[in-house]
Design an enzyme around this catalytic site. Sequence first.
Site, PDB file in Angstrom:
ATOM      1  N   PRO A  55     -23.182  -0.271  69.772  1.00 36.62           N
ATOM      2  CG  PRO A  55     -25.362  -0.990  70.157  1.00 36.62           C
ATOM      3  CD  PRO A  55     -24.549   0.245  69.865  1.00 36.62           C
ATOM      4  CD  GLU A  56     -17.112  -2.277  68.442  1.00 35.20           C
ATOM      5  OE1 GLU A  56     -16.439  -3.204  67.966  1.00 35.20           O
ATOM      6  OE2 GLU A  56     -16.605  -1.309  69.036  1.00 35.20           O
ATOM      7  CE  LYS A  74     -19.970  -2.114  63.841  1.00 33.96           C
ATOM      8  NZ  LYS A  74     -19.319  -0.873  64.320  1.00 33.96           N
ATOM      9  CG  HIS A 117     -36.007   8.001  75.028  1.00 39.59           C
ATOM     10  ND1 HIS A 117     -36.073   9.296  74.556  1.00 39.59           N
ATOM     11  CD2 HIS A 117     -35.486   8.082  76.285  1.00 39.59           C
ATOM     12  CE1 HIS A 117     -35.601  10.117  75.479  1.00 39.59           C
ATOM     13  NE2 HIS A 117     -35.236   9.419  76.531  1.00 39.59           N
ATOM     14  NE  ARG A 156     -26.300   8.272  73.770  1.00 40.44           N
ATOM     15  CZ  ARG A 156     -25.015   8.075  74.024  1.00 40.44           C
ATOM     16  NH1 ARG A 156     -24.116   8.298  73.081  1.00 40.44           N
ATOM     17  NH2 ARG A 156     -24.615   7.647  75.202  1.00 40.44           N
ATOM     18  NE  ARG A 180      -6.688   1.056  51.992  1.00 42.42           N
ATOM     19  CZ  ARG A 180      -7.889   0.493  52.190  1.00 42.42           C
ATOM     20  NH1 ARG A 180      -8.313  -0.481  51.398  1.00 42.42           N
ATOM     21  NH2 ARG A 180      -8.668   0.917  53.166  1.00 42.42           N
ATOM     22  NE  ARG A 198     -14.429   5.685  66.999  1.00 42.12           N
ATOM     23  CZ  ARG A 198     -15.274   4.685  66.750  1.00 42.12           C
ATOM     24  NH1 ARG A 198     -15.520   4.322  65.498  1.00 42.12           N
ATOM     25  NH2 ARG A 198     -15.877   4.054  67.737  1.00 42.12           N
TER      26      ARG A 198
END
Length: 270
Positions: free
Chosen positions: A2-3, A58, A91, A110, A151, A260
Amino acid sequence: MPELPEVETTRRGLAPHLQGRRVHGVILRRADLRWPIPPEVAGQLPGQRIDAVRRRAKYLLLDTAAGSAVLHLGMSGSLRVLPGDTPLRAHDHVDISLDNGRLLRFNDPRRFGSLLWQPAGEVHPLLQGLGPEPLDDAFDGNYLFARSRGRSAPVKTFLMDQAVVVGVGNIYAAESLFKAGISPLREAGKISRERYQRLADAVKEILGYAITRGGTTLRDFISPDGAPGYFEQELLVYGRDGLPCPNCGRALKHATIGQRASVWCSHCQR
């Protein structure tokens, strides 16, 4: 995972049911989540009134006078407000019972989620050193331009750095860079102030819209009322490698950036 839009959707779903309620008790069925649940959760929460349900990055925070329960959904966690006699499912690791006979149940197959404790007046170590919220006024092109000088990392990696800005994960970084017309491979320090303003605007627009659509359902996420998020149906590049670009029709490219999976259009994004 989830973002920000998914976590904000969860917060908005929970807040009306939790704010103003008093915690009756806490049942810990498994304490060995990503980090062990500290004893303060069961020791401090009972008897406390939940004054606010907040989000930082988050993380969800249940604020009380004694401190805050700090929750992270991890890869597959979910929070739902249920009648107190709701049968257990696999769970279901934590129940926080309320004074109205209902309960907040944390389910996490998880076990990459977390439930931690932040004493009143303190900031939990996990919440220290975080960048601004992407929907706040402080997050704009000037800020990104200043933070990016010197950067050499790819801009996608830079954008996903929680010390730069919180809550922009893989899905929304890919979509925002596409909307702004910026290649995820471009060095962060070589992007102009003007282009960073376009990127900041894109992040705000996409995250804001995703929140109105209930987030993105990819594998595990559902909102507190059990409904899926619908933004997945409107993704333009994420998860669409090899398919036609929605702008120019050329095949979308795929590469691993910062460990990613990344998808973009090499024609529309420079």
